[in-house]
Design a protein around this motif. Structure first.
Motif, PDB file in Angstrom:
ATOM      1  N   LEU A   1       0.829  -1.198   0.000  1.00  0.00           N
ATOM      2  CA  LEU A   1       0.000   0.000   0.000  1.00  0.00           C
ATOM      3  C   LEU A   1       0.866   1.251   0.000  1.00  0.00           C
ATOM      4  O   LEU A   1       1.902   1.290   0.676  1.00  0.00           O
ATOM      5  CB  LEU A   1      -0.912   0.023   1.228  1.00  0.00           C
ATOM      6  CG  LEU A   1      -1.930  -1.110   1.348  1.00  0.00           C
ATOM      7  CD1 LEU A   1      -2.625  -1.045   2.707  1.00  0.00           C
ATOM      8  CD2 LEU A   1      -2.957  -1.032   0.220  1.00  0.00           C
TER       9      LEU A   1
ATOM     10  N   HIS B   1      -2.165   5.195   2.929  1.00  0.00           N
ATOM     11  CA  HIS B   1      -3.393   4.525   2.504  1.00  0.00           C
ATOM     12  C   HIS B   1      -3.953   3.599   3.579  1.00  0.00           C
ATOM     13  O   HIS B   1      -5.160   3.377   3.629  1.00  0.00           O
ATOM     14  CB  HIS B   1      -3.153   3.767   1.199  1.00  0.00           C
ATOM     15  CG  HIS B   1      -3.267   4.638  -0.011  1.00  0.00           C
ATOM     16  ND1 HIS B   1      -3.854   4.230  -1.188  1.00  0.00           N
ATOM     17  CD2 HIS B   1      -2.877   5.924  -0.213  1.00  0.00           C
ATOM     18  CE1 HIS B   1      -3.812   5.211  -2.072  1.00  0.00           C
ATOM     19  NE2 HIS B   1      -3.222   6.246  -1.498  1.00  0.00           N
TER      20      HIS B   1
ATOM     21  N   GLY C   1      -5.925   5.880   5.597  1.00  0.00           N
ATOM     22  CA  GLY C   1      -7.108   6.272   4.829  1.00  0.00           C
ATOM     23  C   GLY C   1      -8.156   5.179   4.799  1.00  0.00           C
ATOM     24  O   GLY C   1      -9.359   5.458   4.879  1.00  0.00           O
ATOM     25  N   LEU C   2      -7.710   3.927   4.700  1.00  0.00           N
ATOM     26  CA  LEU C   2      -8.661   2.814   4.726  1.00  0.00           C
ATOM     27  C   LEU C   2      -9.327   2.705   6.094  1.00  0.00           C
ATOM     28  O   LEU C   2     -10.535   2.462   6.194  1.00  0.00           O
ATOM     29  CB  LEU C   2      -7.943   1.515   4.382  1.00  0.00           C
ATOM     30  CG  LEU C   2      -7.531   1.341   2.915  1.00  0.00           C
ATOM     31  CD1 LEU C   2      -6.621   0.124   2.761  1.00  0.00           C
ATOM     32  CD2 LEU C   2      -8.766   1.194   2.031  1.00  0.00           C
TER      33      LEU C   2
ATOM     34  N   SER D   1     -11.892   5.417   6.304  1.00  0.00           N
ATOM     35  CA  SER D   1     -13.030   5.132   5.415  1.00  0.00           C
ATOM     36  C   SER D   1     -13.923   4.044   5.994  1.00  0.00           C
ATOM     37  O   SER D   1     -15.155   4.169   5.999  1.00  0.00           O
ATOM     38  CB  SER D   1     -12.519   4.722   4.035  1.00  0.00           C
ATOM     39  OG  SER D   1     -11.758   5.755   3.438  1.00  0.00           O
TER      40      SER D   1
ATOM     41  N   TYR E   1     -11.677  11.139   0.958  1.00  0.00           N
ATOM     42  CA  TYR E   1     -10.871   9.934   0.783  1.00  0.00           C
ATOM     43  C   TYR E   1     -11.171   9.248  -0.550  1.00  0.00           C
ATOM     44  O   TYR E   1     -10.287   8.595  -1.122  1.00  0.00           O
ATOM     45  CB  TYR E   1     -11.073   8.979   1.949  1.00  0.00           C
ATOM     46  CG  TYR E   1     -10.158   9.301   3.108  1.00  0.00           C
ATOM     47  CD1 TYR E   1      -8.779   9.181   2.980  1.00  0.00           C
ATOM     48  CD2 TYR E   1     -10.662   9.755   4.319  1.00  0.00           C
ATOM     49  CE1 TYR E   1      -7.923   9.496   4.014  1.00  0.00           C
ATOM     50  CE2 TYR E   1      -9.809  10.077   5.374  1.00  0.00           C
ATOM     51  CZ  TYR E   1      -8.444   9.947   5.200  1.00  0.00           C
ATOM     52  OH  TYR E   1      -7.601  10.268   6.228  1.00  0.00           O
TER      53      TYR E   1
ATOM     54  N   PHE F   1      -8.139   8.194  -3.032  1.00  0.00           N
ATOM     55  CA  PHE F   1      -7.905   6.857  -3.566  1.00  0.00           C
ATOM     56  C   PHE F   1      -8.056   6.790  -5.085  1.00  0.00           C
ATOM     57  O   PHE F   1      -7.413   5.951  -5.726  1.00  0.00           O
ATOM     58  CB  PHE F   1      -8.868   5.862  -2.920  1.00  0.00           C
ATOM     59  CG  PHE F   1      -8.584   5.611  -1.456  1.00  0.00           C
ATOM     60  CD1 PHE F   1      -7.300   5.366  -1.006  1.00  0.00           C
ATOM     61  CD2 PHE F   1      -9.613   5.619  -0.523  1.00  0.00           C
ATOM     62  CE1 PHE F   1      -7.036   5.147   0.331  1.00  0.00           C
ATOM     63  CE2 PHE F   1      -9.353   5.399   0.823  1.00  0.00           C
ATOM     64  CZ  PHE F   1      -8.066   5.161   1.248  1.00  0.00           C
TER      65      PHE F   1
ATOM     66  N   THR G   1      -2.153   8.949  -9.955  1.00  0.00           N
ATOM     67  CA  THR G   1      -0.912   8.992  -9.192  1.00  0.00           C
ATOM     68  C   THR G   1       0.102   9.826  -9.953  1.00  0.00           C
ATOM     69  O   THR G   1       0.664   9.397 -10.951  1.00  0.00           O
ATOM     70  CB  THR G   1      -0.363   7.573  -8.968  1.00  0.00           C
ATOM     71  OG1 THR G   1      -1.367   6.795  -8.310  1.00  0.00           O
ATOM     72  CG2 THR G   1       0.896   7.613  -8.114  1.00  0.00           C
TER      73      THR G   1
ATOM     74  N   ASP H   1       2.858  10.674  -0.974  1.00  0.00           N
ATOM     75  CA  ASP H   1       1.453  10.643  -1.363  1.00  0.00           C
ATOM     76  C   ASP H   1       0.652  11.760  -0.729  1.00  0.00           C
ATOM     77  O   ASP H   1      -0.430  12.069  -1.190  1.00  0.00           O
ATOM     78  CB  ASP H   1       0.855   9.279  -0.967  1.00  0.00           C
ATOM     79  CG  ASP H   1      -0.478   9.028  -1.614  1.00  0.00           C
ATOM     80  OD1 ASP H   1      -1.436   8.784  -0.893  1.00  0.00           O
ATOM     81  OD2 ASP H   1      -0.545   9.116  -2.857  1.00  0.00           O
TER      82      ASP H   1
ATOM     83  N   ASN I   1      -1.012  11.870   2.063  1.00  0.00           N
ATOM     84  CA  ASN I   1      -2.267  11.417   2.663  1.00  0.00           C
ATOM     85  C   ASN I   1      -2.067  11.081   4.128  1.00  0.00           C
ATOM     86  O   ASN I   1      -1.961   9.964   4.528  1.00  0.00           O
ATOM     87  CB  ASN I   1      -2.756  10.179   1.890  1.00  0.00           C
ATOM     88  CG  ASN I   1      -3.996   9.593   2.498  1.00  0.00           C
ATOM     89  OD1 ASN I   1      -4.777  10.281   3.127  1.00  0.00           O
ATOM     90  ND2 ASN I   1      -4.167   8.295   2.319  1.00  0.00           N
TER      91      ASN I   1
END
Length: 283
Positions: free
Chosen positions: A217, A221, A224-225, A228, A265, A269, A273, A280, A282
């Motif tokens: 990942l 992320h 972020g997951l 989410s 988010y 995602f 990129t 990133d 994030n």
């Protein structure tokens, strides 16, 4: 009847409806639960809230020592301070929007300003505070992945305190006829939402661990997951809770905050990129 435990006395007793007692089992507990140490009475909610901070922080330190960190000590401290300030501010603000009656009560007693807070506001405020701190310090790396599991651990422990506080905590759900319904101290069988959330958080933990072990990942992320998954749960779960609705949307302030953050988010995602995974941006 109080029960002794490890030198403490636990205020509260086990009971149930007449039908439940006749069937030979008891499902309801007298709330709120308190611990007595001599003349001192301590709410179980406060004890578990303090435990959530203590154990969550020490678990974070353990993971940082074991896995390493993309930031040095100075950078990590700055990010943590930014997250704490952002979480404290938005947690209170969203809590007051969710329960406007406490805003009116605050005018008479400032203690209500301290008491009014929400996990969703804390998470989103922490996210914003971290991003501001990173901009000020010139940090471009994503820094949130290290916090995921410690935050989940702290939330699970804290929700035990919410459960033991009973319906007066404001985190329990609507009256229900489901088999899981419990009397939170107001004589009504309700959804024990803190227990539901502990189960959901355990599932999110397992899912994140599996994803991290099976996939590569990009930085940020994993956090972020986590956000989410949890905010998606709260968006749905809060329909089961008595909240003040924001017209004309028919949603609570927390649900609107969840929707806005989930939209952010989704952009994170799905965007093309254009930078390396290490930058990133994030959280």
């Amino acid at each position: 009847m109080a029960k002794a435990l490890w030198g403490f006395e636990i205020g509260g007793s086990w009971g149930g409806s007449a039908a439940q007692v006749e069937m030979g089992y008891k499902l309801a507990m007298t709330f709120p639960v308190t611990f007595s140490l001599g003349a001192l009475t301590i709410p179980a909610h406060l004890i578990f809230e303090m435990l959530s901070y203590f154990l969550g922080y020490h678990y974070y330190r353990y993971l940082r020592a074991r896995q390493g960190d993309v930031l040095d000590d100075e950078g990590r401290i700055g990010v943590i301070v930014g997250g704490i300030l952002g979480a404290a501010i938005l947690s209170k603000l969203l809590g007051l929007l969710e329960h406007p009656e406490q805003l009116r009560a605050t005018q008479e007693n400032l203690a209500f300003l301290v008491a009014s807070k929400t996990i969703v506001g804390g998470l989103i405020g922490g996210l914003i505070g971290v991003e501001i701190a990173k901009k000020v310090m010139g940090i471009s790396r994503s820094t949130g992945d290290l916090f995921c599991l410690p935050i989940i651990l702290g939330m699970m422990i804290g929700r035990i305190g919410c459960f033991l506080q009973g319906a007066s905590d404001g985190t329990w759900g609507h009256p229900t006829t489901w088999p899981t319904g419990m009397d939170g101290g107001d004589g009504v069988l309700r959804h024990p939402m803190p227990l539901y959330e502990i189960g959901i958080l355990a599932l999110i933990w397992l899912l994140l661990v599996q994803l991290r072990s099976r996939l590569t990942l990009p930085e940020g992320h994993l956090f972020g997951l986590f956000m989410s998954f949890y905010l998606g749960w709260r968006l749905v779960a809060d329909f089961m809770k008595p909240n003040s609705l924001v017209m004309p949307f028919g949603l609570s302030a927390i649900q609107i905050a969840c929707l806005l953050t989930l939209t952010y988010y989704m952009w994170v995602f799905l965007r093309p990129t254009t930078r390396s995974a290490a930058n990133d941006g994030n959280t």
